[in-house]
Design a protein around this motif. Structure first.
Motif, mmCIF file in Angstrom:
data_model
loop_
_atom_site.group_PDB
_atom_site.id
_atom_site.type_symbol
_atom_site.label_atom_id
_atom_site.label_comp_id
_atom_site.label_asym_id
_atom_site.label_seq_id
_atom_site.Cartn_x
_atom_site.Cartn_y
_atom_site.Cartn_z
ATOM 1 N N GLU A 292 0.830 -1.213 0.000
ATOM 2 C CA GLU A 292 0.000 0.000 0.000
ATOM 3 C C GLU A 292 0.860 1.257 0.000
ATOM 4 O O GLU A 292 0.488 2.282 -0.549
ATOM 5 N N THR A 293 1.981 1.170 0.655
ATOM 6 C CA THR A 293 2.963 2.253 0.713
ATOM 7 C C THR A 293 4.292 1.657 0.296
ATOM 8 O O THR A 293 4.662 0.586 0.754
ATOM 9 N N LEU B 293 8.749 8.230 -0.456
ATOM 10 C CA LEU B 293 7.764 7.157 -0.362
ATOM 11 C C LEU B 293 6.516 7.565 -1.117
ATOM 12 O O LEU B 293 6.263 8.756 -1.327
ATOM 13 N N THR C 267 2.236 6.585 -1.689
ATOM 14 C CA THR C 267 1.019 5.908 -1.242
ATOM 15 C C THR C 267 -0.104 6.251 -2.209
ATOM 16 O O THR C 267 0.027 7.182 -3.014
#
Length: 142
Positions: free
Chosen positions: A118-119, A131, A133
């Motif tokens: 998901e991330t 990062l 998401t």
């Protein structure tokens, strides 16, 4: 393993258009660059919850400048006073948490519904640059 997006008929012109556009855009375009909100493995989960005023779902766990893994902070939101240290709850860094900076946004979307993906930590060169998401999708240029 198939994704929920594989269930959509390929003749759907809206999806095909979305795929064409996002296939040419790298995740680096929408990632959150370093430095980002993070926590330390010895930090109390209650302290992370208190500092996480933006309610980030996943928080990188760091020791100095080294990323050790990700804390799924969603569990902390539902607890009045989360117990224990981050070190008791985070998932250690693994290859499945990584995605290349030049990977397409479409590639990320297709795998983001998979638990643990998901991330993703975005790798550029020999280091983690940021990062990404699903909530970063709002950063797409219009």
């Amino acid at each position: 393993m198939s994704s929920q997006f594989d269930l959509i008929p390929s003749n759907d012109r809206g999806l095909a258009g979305l795929q064409v556009v996002h296939a040419g855009l790298p995740v680096e375009m929408i990632m959150t660059p370093r430095p980002f909100f993070s926590c330390h493995p010895e930090e109390a989960c209650a302290d992370v919850k208190a500092r996480n005023t933006d309610r980030f779902s996943f928080v990188p766990v760091m020791d100095r400048d080294r990323i050790l893994g990700l804390l799924d902070a969603r569990a902390l939101f539902n607890e009045a006073s989360p117990k224990g240290a981050v070190s008791d709850h985070y998932k250690p860094l693994s290859e499945e948490m990584l995605i290349g900076a030049d990977a397409s946004i479409w590639q990320f979307i297709r795998t983001a519904d998979t638990p643990g993906k998901e991330t993703r930590l975005v790798v550029k060169g020999h280091s983690v640059a940021g990062l990404v998401t699903l909530s970063d999708m709002h950063k797409l240029p219009v």
